[in-house]
Every structure is written in C-alpha cells, then in structure tokens.
Motif scaffolding. Structure first.
Motif, PDB file in Angstrom:
ATOM      1  N   LEU A 179     -16.039  -2.802  -5.162  1.00 50.28           N
ATOM      2  CA  LEU A 179     -15.154  -4.077  -4.938  1.00 50.28           C
ATOM      3  C   LEU A 179     -14.086  -4.058  -6.060  1.00 50.28           C
ATOM      4  O   LEU A 179     -13.180  -4.900  -5.455  1.00 50.28           O
ATOM      5  CB  LEU A 179     -16.364  -5.243  -5.538  1.00 50.28           C
ATOM      6  CG  LEU A 179     -17.183  -5.747  -4.348  1.00 50.28           C
ATOM      7  CD1 LEU A 179     -18.164  -6.916  -5.070  1.00 50.28           C
ATOM      8  CD2 LEU A 179     -16.699  -6.319  -3.218  1.00 50.28           C
ATOM      9  N   TYR A 180     -14.081  -3.216  -6.770  1.00 56.49           N
ATOM     10  CA  TYR A 180     -12.956  -3.171  -7.689  1.00 56.49           C
ATOM     11  C   TYR A 180     -11.619  -2.778  -6.833  1.00 56.49           C
ATOM     12  O   TYR A 180     -10.516  -2.991  -7.287  1.00 56.49           O
ATOM     13  CB  TYR A 180     -13.147  -2.048  -8.838  1.00 56.49           C
ATOM     14  CG  TYR A 180     -12.272  -2.459  -9.856  1.00 56.49           C
ATOM     15  CD1 TYR A 180     -12.689  -3.365 -11.125  1.00 56.49           C
ATOM     16  CD2 TYR A 180     -10.949  -1.429 -10.217  1.00 56.49           C
ATOM     17  CE1 TYR A 180     -11.665  -3.243 -12.188  1.00 56.49           C
ATOM     18  CE2 TYR A 180     -10.213  -1.700 -11.167  1.00 56.49           C
ATOM     19  CZ  TYR A 180     -10.650  -2.617 -12.191  1.00 56.49           C
ATOM     20  OH  TYR A 180      -9.740  -2.802 -13.391  1.00 56.49           O
ATOM     21  N   PHE A 181     -11.743  -1.908  -5.789  1.00 56.22           N
ATOM     22  CA  PHE A 181     -10.576  -1.672  -4.834  1.00 56.22           C
ATOM     23  C   PHE A 181     -10.684  -2.590  -3.729  1.00 56.22           C
ATOM     24  O   PHE A 181      -9.477  -2.666  -2.987  1.00 56.22           O
ATOM     25  CB  PHE A 181     -10.451  -0.163  -4.851  1.00 56.22           C
ATOM     26  CG  PHE A 181     -11.420   0.560  -4.193  1.00 56.22           C
ATOM     27  CD1 PHE A 181     -11.725   0.587  -2.917  1.00 56.22           C
ATOM     28  CD2 PHE A 181     -12.415   1.154  -4.819  1.00 56.22           C
ATOM     29  CE1 PHE A 181     -12.847   1.346  -2.316  1.00 56.22           C
ATOM     30  CE2 PHE A 181     -13.569   2.002  -4.359  1.00 56.22           C
ATOM     31  CZ  PHE A 181     -13.814   2.037  -2.956  1.00 56.22           C
ATOM     32  N   LEU A 182     -11.787  -3.135  -3.191  1.00 56.02           N
ATOM     33  CA  LEU A 182     -11.682  -3.691  -2.020  1.00 56.02           C
ATOM     34  C   LEU A 182     -11.018  -5.201  -2.020  1.00 56.02           C
ATOM     35  O   LEU A 182     -10.539  -5.687  -1.405  1.00 56.02           O
ATOM     36  CB  LEU A 182     -13.074  -3.895  -1.615  1.00 56.02           C
ATOM     37  CG  LEU A 182     -13.831  -2.566  -0.919  1.00 56.02           C
ATOM     38  CD1 LEU A 182     -15.318  -2.567  -0.538  1.00 56.02           C
ATOM     39  CD2 LEU A 182     -13.106  -2.028   0.212  1.00 56.02           C
ATOM     40  N   ILE A 183     -11.466  -5.851  -3.380  1.00 55.61           N
ATOM     41  CA  ILE A 183     -10.741  -7.239  -3.462  1.00 55.61           C
ATOM     42  C   ILE A 183      -9.255  -7.242  -3.562  1.00 55.61           C
ATOM     43  O   ILE A 183      -8.491  -7.959  -3.081  1.00 55.61           O
ATOM     44  CB  ILE A 183     -11.372  -7.780  -4.818  1.00 55.61           C
ATOM     45  CG1 ILE A 183     -13.024  -8.101  -4.491  1.00 55.61           C
ATOM     46  CG2 ILE A 183     -10.651  -9.094  -5.184  1.00 55.61           C
ATOM     47  CD1 ILE A 183     -13.697  -8.742  -5.909  1.00 55.61           C
ATOM     48  N   PRO A 184      -8.778  -6.288  -4.290  1.00 55.83           N
ATOM     49  CA  PRO A 184      -7.259  -6.123  -4.287  1.00 55.83           C
ATOM     50  C   PRO A 184      -6.753  -5.479  -2.934  1.00 55.83           C
ATOM     51  O   PRO A 184      -5.618  -6.247  -2.585  1.00 55.83           O
ATOM     52  CB  PRO A 184      -6.922  -5.029  -5.292  1.00 55.83           C
ATOM     53  CG  PRO A 184      -8.030  -5.007  -6.267  1.00 55.83           C
ATOM     54  CD  PRO A 184      -9.422  -5.321  -5.334  1.00 55.83           C
ATOM     55  N   LEU A 185      -7.396  -5.059  -2.100  1.00 51.97           N
ATOM     56  CA  LEU A 185      -6.899  -4.516  -0.661  1.00 51.97           C
ATOM     57  C   LEU A 185      -6.981  -5.809  -0.146  1.00 51.97           C
ATOM     58  O   LEU A 185      -5.899  -6.124   0.821  1.00 51.97           O
ATOM     59  CB  LEU A 185      -7.913  -3.629  -0.220  1.00 51.97           C
ATOM     60  CG  LEU A 185      -7.598  -3.010   1.163  1.00 51.97           C
ATOM     61  CD1 LEU A 185      -6.086  -1.983   0.740  1.00 51.97           C
ATOM     62  CD2 LEU A 185      -8.490  -2.040   1.275  1.00 51.97           C
ATOM     63  N   MET A 186      -8.102  -6.717  -0.094  1.00 48.26           N
ATOM     64  CA  MET A 186      -7.998  -7.923   0.791  1.00 48.26           C
ATOM     65  C   MET A 186      -6.967  -8.999   0.182  1.00 48.26           C
ATOM     66  O   MET A 186      -6.187  -9.469   1.016  1.00 48.26           O
ATOM     67  CB  MET A 186      -9.246  -8.547   0.361  1.00 48.26           C
ATOM     68  CG  MET A 186      -9.631  -9.862   1.489  1.00 48.26           C
ATOM     69  SD  MET A 186      -9.865  -9.271   3.147  1.00 48.26           S
ATOM     70  CE  MET A 186      -9.256 -10.758   3.988  1.00 48.26           C
ATOM     71  N   VAL A 187      -6.501  -9.089  -0.989  1.00 52.79           N
ATOM     72  CA  VAL A 187      -5.562  -9.955  -1.642  1.00 52.79           C
ATOM     73  C   VAL A 187      -4.207  -9.346  -0.791  1.00 52.79           C
ATOM     74  O   VAL A 187      -3.361 -10.145  -0.406  1.00 52.79           O
ATOM     75  CB  VAL A 187      -5.311  -9.672  -3.016  1.00 52.79           C
ATOM     76  CG1 VAL A 187      -4.091 -10.330  -3.775  1.00 52.79           C
ATOM     77  CG2 VAL A 187      -6.544 -10.426  -3.641  1.00 52.79           C
ATOM     78  N   LEU A 188      -4.027  -8.052  -1.135  1.00 51.53           N
ATOM     79  CA  LEU A 188      -2.692  -7.541  -0.317  1.00 51.53           C
ATOM     80  C   LEU A 188      -2.588  -7.866   1.226  1.00 51.53           C
ATOM     81  O   LEU A 188      -1.453  -8.198   1.828  1.00 51.53           O
ATOM     82  CB  LEU A 188      -2.655  -5.865  -0.403  1.00 51.53           C
ATOM     83  CG  LEU A 188      -2.161  -5.493  -1.592  1.00 51.53           C
ATOM     84  CD1 LEU A 188      -2.352  -3.837  -1.652  1.00 51.53           C
ATOM     85  CD2 LEU A 188      -1.006  -5.874  -2.189  1.00 51.53           C
ATOM     86  N   VAL A 189      -3.716  -7.789   1.904  1.00 46.97           N
ATOM     87  CA  VAL A 189      -3.823  -8.039   3.501  1.00 46.97           C
ATOM     88  C   VAL A 189      -3.386  -9.660   3.666  1.00 46.97           C
ATOM     89  O   VAL A 189      -2.825 -10.116   4.565  1.00 46.97           O
ATOM     90  CB  VAL A 189      -5.034  -7.808   4.154  1.00 46.97           C
ATOM     91  CG1 VAL A 189      -5.338  -8.285   5.435  1.00 46.97           C
ATOM     92  CG2 VAL A 189      -5.148  -6.202   4.062  1.00 46.97           C
ATOM     93  N   ILE A 190      -4.017 -10.485   2.727  1.00 45.18           N
ATOM     94  CA  ILE A 190      -4.231 -11.837   2.899  1.00 45.18           C
ATOM     95  C   ILE A 190      -3.056 -12.862   2.626  1.00 45.18           C
ATOM     96  O   ILE A 190      -2.956 -13.746   2.812  1.00 45.18           O
ATOM     97  CB  ILE A 190      -5.586 -12.449   2.421  1.00 45.18           C
ATOM     98  CG1 ILE A 190      -6.040 -13.661   3.271  1.00 45.18           C
ATOM     99  CG2 ILE A 190      -5.723 -12.737   1.186  1.00 45.18           C
ATOM    100  CD1 ILE A 190      -6.273 -13.599   4.867  1.00 45.18           C
ATOM    101  N   ALA A 191      -2.639 -12.172   1.301  1.00 48.87           N
ATOM    102  CA  ALA A 191      -1.528 -12.994   0.802  1.00 48.87           C
ATOM    103  C   ALA A 191      -0.381 -13.305   1.651  1.00 48.87           C
ATOM    104  O   ALA A 191       0.148 -14.473   1.721  1.00 48.87           O
ATOM    105  CB  ALA A 191      -1.083 -12.183  -0.529  1.00 48.87           C
TER     106      ALA A 191
END
Lengths: 307, 276
Positions: A179-191
């Motif tokens: 989750l430490y790299f999945l959450i930021p990845l989601m932030v990049l996609v959804i922002a």
C-alpha cells in the motif's frame, strides 16, 4: 442564477477555409496519423511483441539438451498450474485484489482531501511525493520496512508489536508494504480526474438542493468512474507484478508467482526449468489479460459521462 | 452549510494526518535505524561510508544514463502518435491505447523471461551471422541498450496515461486549425502550440519514467547489469545499515531530481492557466 460560461460556437460553414486549403488540410491529415504512429507501432511490435512470442514458444515447447531438437509439449503448462505453482498463483491473485481495492479507496480519499484543501503548496507537494513514492517500491522500500517493522525494526521494538502478534513476513505485512506504493499511484491517477470535477457542477447541484452524498452518488462517482476503474486495474497489475519488494523482504517464505519465476529462471541446473518459467510467465499474462477483458468494456461504458 | 463545511474540513484534516503518519513512519524509523547503533549511541558512520562504497558512483551513473535515454526515446515515440490520433480520431486511437496499455498486462518478470530467451538466441543460433555483433552491442555493460529498450516498453503505459489526461484537457483539433489558419507549419503547431499546452503532462511523463528507471530492479537483476538498485541489494548482504542508509538516500536523490524537474515544468505554465 449564475450565468453559464459560453461554449465554443459550432463552426459556421461559410467561415470554413477555401476549397483548396480545405483539400490540402484533409490530404495531409489523412496521411499523418498512421505516419506519426508508425515508429511507435514498429517499436512495440519488435521490442514487446518478440519477447512475448518467445515466452509463448518457450511455454509450449521443450528442447532436448542432448540432441538440440525442439518439440511441442503441454508439460510446462500443466506443471505450472499444479501443486506449489498453483498455490503461488492463487495467493498472488488474492494479495493483488485486496491491496488494489484498499489502494483505490484510500488513494481516492487522500487525493480528494488534498484537492479540496485550498492550501496552495500542498497539492504540488503531494503529487510530487506520490510520483516518488509510487516508484519507491522495490528494493529501497523493502529495506525501509525491514528497518521499521521487521523483527528488530525500530517501531516493532518501540511498540512491542511482536508480542501483539505482528509479523512483517505474512501476507498482511506484505499488504502494508504494497500500500505504501499503491496509494500514491492511485493519487497520481485520480488527482487529474478530481481536478476535472468542476466547482460549478458542485454549486449547480447545491443550488438544486442536492446534499454532498447525492452529489457524489449522482455526479461525482459516475464522472470519476473510468479513472477509478483504470486505477484499480493499474494497482492490481502493479501488485500482481511486484517482484523486487517481495524478493528482498520475504525471500521464498511466502509463495508468490513472481518469486517462483525468478527461481525457475535462475535454476538452469534443472532440466526444463526455463520452460516452466515461460509457462508461469504465460499464466501471469493470462490472469492480467482476463482483468483487462473485464475492465475495457466497463471503462468504455463509463467514459460516456465525460463527453 | 457552514457546519457541513467544517465537518468536511475536519475529515480532510484527519485523512491528511493519517496519511502523513503512514508515509513518514518508515522514513523516520529507517533514519533512526541507521544512526542509532546499539551499544554505540548515535553515529553517522553509515552515511559517511556511502560515497566510498565500491560501485556506488558506477551504479548511480548507469541508472541516470539509462533514465535519460529512456525518457528521450519514449517521448519521441509516443507524443507524435498521440497528437496525430487526437487530430483524426478513429480506430488507430484505440489500437495505440491498447498497445500502450499492454505492457501493464505483462509483469516485468514475465517480460524479462522473454527478453532472456531472445538474448540467448545470440550465442545459440546466430553466432556466425552479423546479427551476433548487434546482440553483443545491446548488452554492453557501460551502456546496455537492451535495458533502454526494455524500460521504454515498461514506461509506455505511464507515459500514455499522463499524456492522455493532458490531451483530454486540450482541444487539439481547434488549436491546430487555428494555428494552421494563421499560417503555422506542422512543426510550429507541435512545438509552439501543442507542446506548451502539454507541458505539465510531459513533465509528469518524464518524472514517472525517471523514477521507474532509477528504481527498476527485476530486469536489471535477471539480465545481470549492475544498476543502482542491483548494487544496493548486492551490498545489503554484508552491510545492513549501509543498505538502509543508501535506500533512504536514493529516495532523497530521486526526490530532489523530481522537484527540480517539476519546478522547471510548472514555472512557465502559470500564465496559461487562466483559460475559461
């Protein structure tokens, strides 16, 4: 009632360019897409297509080392979906599904909190940090978590987590790390998608008497739909493919398909291991392709909202 | 309404605080781990050892070189294709989307299984053809072209996504027609009209590619090239504290590079942001 911003007026036929200019534009436009896309198409065909073809051929053939003859066989594929290899495949899929779902929810919550807060520097900071953290996976992340939550990690000793039943070297521990790299990845996609939710829509909904929940259910989530689905697929793929983190952290304690492939690729001593590596690789591609086959029609359907 | 806003704001604050804790904890704890050595007290020895560690500059230099080459190649391939597709939407657009998303379907470990098979063809089958020299050249230790090509494939989905979201916000046909009507050449349209509008998504694509290459371990390890992450793992066996220190430092280096790039990318876009 607030005035709505004027939209771009439709082109008037009279204002169109002269006949010759129009024909010229049309001619050059007809040629350009395929020409401009040709290098990309050729590159993908050669440097992606050929290795994939090699995996496919490697999975369904076996080479006799003594004679050098190659024959078609289903042995590799059968072996790759039995026993320990099957366990590895299913536990990889389970871990990826759970972490991707958690990542989508938590990443969207975080991105929404960041986009909604009006602090000027925060958005840039979080997006930049996400770009780093999303790819902070792999080796450095594994070492950072071992130093933090491993057996003699700083937090483990500080909070006496071992007595509480905590172990980093379990699927749950791996999920915390992923989750430490999945959450930021989601932030990049959804922002960017959250930026696309115009404040005017929210104001319009509020003017019509909609509550915050109604706004999200009827306007926000449908518009975000494609990005959310795209994010889920991206996160699933990332978690499913993760190798370096798991390799550095758990070695072969946990059965994961990526670890099995690396073992098979490295084990040239045993005859037929290369074939099993190719077959396992093919299994992974099939699983991921199934997810895409579910995702693409869904995404096309939700994409209508953005028109 | 005011109460609702306050509740929303408190909720956002809570989300940000929890996220901050979760993301800061491993970094802070790792730092404590590297400087607080049992029976020795506080010491910065692990950090002092990094620069002198054998292979550090070579590994980092190689990774940076690979990153620059990959960014140039992937943007040169993807930008013209995607702009052209926006100008004339059609089946080609979905073909490119699928092609650029496909590498996501194929995990790096599966991809490298294929690359390995292809590269083995060199010594096995082609040793008496001119192609053999090419196979040797792409595996040159100082500049492994094989890694640049592989990383370009891995970067395609990220670059596509970044550019696609950027292009969604830009009306390419209208801008192009306007520029063409004003007498601009196709080259001018691309360089002076479209690329400035895409600046932030181009920068985003470059960030992602840079971070991807600097952190990539799987392919480099299996093909046995000593890039930065491979080097970190190599030293971790003997020096646990040093490897955690380098891991922290590698984050810092990546972070600084990204900050420099992102400020360069956003500085000039502020003027164009007041579109209606």
């Amino acid at each position: 009632m607030p005035t709505v911003a004027t939209t771009v007026s439709p082109p008037v036929p009279d204002a169109a360019p002269t006949a010759s200019g129009r024909a010229g534009a049309r001619r050059s436009r007809r040629g350009s897409p395929i020409l401009a896309a040709l290098p990309l198409l050729a590159f993908v065909a050669v440097f992606f297509g050929l290795p994939m073809l090699a995996v496919l051929i490697g999975a369904v053939t076996a080479t006799e080392h003594a004679t050098g003859t190659t024959t078609f066989t289903a042995d590799n594929l059968t072996r790759s979906v039995q026993g320990a290899y099957l366990d590895a495949l299913t536990s990889s899929i389970k871990l990826s599904l759970v972490t991707a779902a958690l990542g989508v929810v938590l990443g969207t919550l975080l991105a929404q909190a960041v986009v909604a807060s009006r602090l000027p520097g925060l958005r840039n900071l979080v997006v930049t940090a996400s770009g780093v953290l999303a790819n902070f996976g792999g080796v450095p992340l594994a070492f950072a978590f071992i130093a933090t939550l491993g057996i003699s990690g700083v937090m483990t000793e500080l909070l006496h987590l071992t007595e509480a039943g905590w172990s980093l070297y379990t699927p749950a521990g791996l999920a915390v790390v992923y989750l430490y790299f999945l959450i930021p990845l989601m932030v990049l996609v959804i922002a960017p998608a959250l930026d696309g939710l115009r404040p005017q829509w929210r104001e319009a909904a509020a003017n019509c008497g909609a509550t915050g929940w109604q706004f999200w259910r009827l306007i926000g989530l449908p518009v975000l739909g494609p990005s959310l689905l795209g994010g889920f697929v991206l996160l699933f793929g990332t978690a499913f493919a993760a190798y370096a983190t798991a390799a550095a952290m758990v070695g072969s304690v946990l059965p994961l398909v990526t670890l099995q492939i690396a073992d098979a690729l490295g084990g040239n001593v045993l005859i037929g291991q290369e074939g099993v590596a190719s077959a396992l690789a093919l299994d992974m591609v099939v699983v991921a392709a199934l997810v895409m086959a579910i995702y693409l029609p869904l995404q096309r359907r939700s994409a209508r909202w953005l028109r | 309404m005011a109460a609702l806003t306050r509740r929303t704001r408190a909720w956002h604050g809570l989300v940000l605080a929890v996220a901050g804790l979760y993301f800061a904890a491993p970094l802070v704890a790792s730092f404590v781990f590297t400087v607080d050595v049992p029976h020795q007290g506080l010491t910065g020895q692990a950090y002092a050892d990094i620069l002198g560690a054998p292979g550090f500059t070579d590994g980092l230099g190689l990774s940076l070189l690979l990153a620059v080459a990959t960014i140039v190649l992937v943007l040169a391939l993807v930008v013209p294709a995607m702009v052209a597709v926006r100008l004339r939407p059609g089946r080609l657009g979905s073909v490119i989307e699928v092609l650029c998303t496909l590498p996501l379907v194929v995990p790096p470990i599966a991809f490298v299984a294929g690359i390995g098979s292809i590269l083995r063809l060199g010594p096995d089958q082609l040793s008496d053809t001119p192609l053999y020299q090419t196979f040797l050249a792409v595996q040159d230790e100082r500049f492994p072209v094989a890694l640049v090509l592989s990383y370009t494939v891995l970067a395609l989905p990220f670059v596509f996504r970044s550019l696609d979201s950027g292009l969604r916000a830009v009306d390419v046909p209208t801008l192009t027609e306007a520029a063409r009507n004003c007498g601009a050449s196709w080259w001018q349209v691309l360089v002076r009209v479209l690329l400035p509008n895409l600046r932030s998504s181009l920068a985003g694509a470059a960030f992602l590619t840079l971070a991807l290459v600097l952190g990539e371990y799987t392919i480099a390890r299996i093909l046995t090239f000593e890039t930065f992450p491979v080097w970190i793992v190599k030293i971790s066996g003997s020096e646990a504290r040093l490897s955690v220190a380098v891991s922290l430092l590698s984050l810092l280096i990546t972070w600084l590079l990204l900050l420099a790039l992102s400020s360069a990318g956003t500085r000039t876009t502020t003027a164009s942001e007041d579109r209606p």
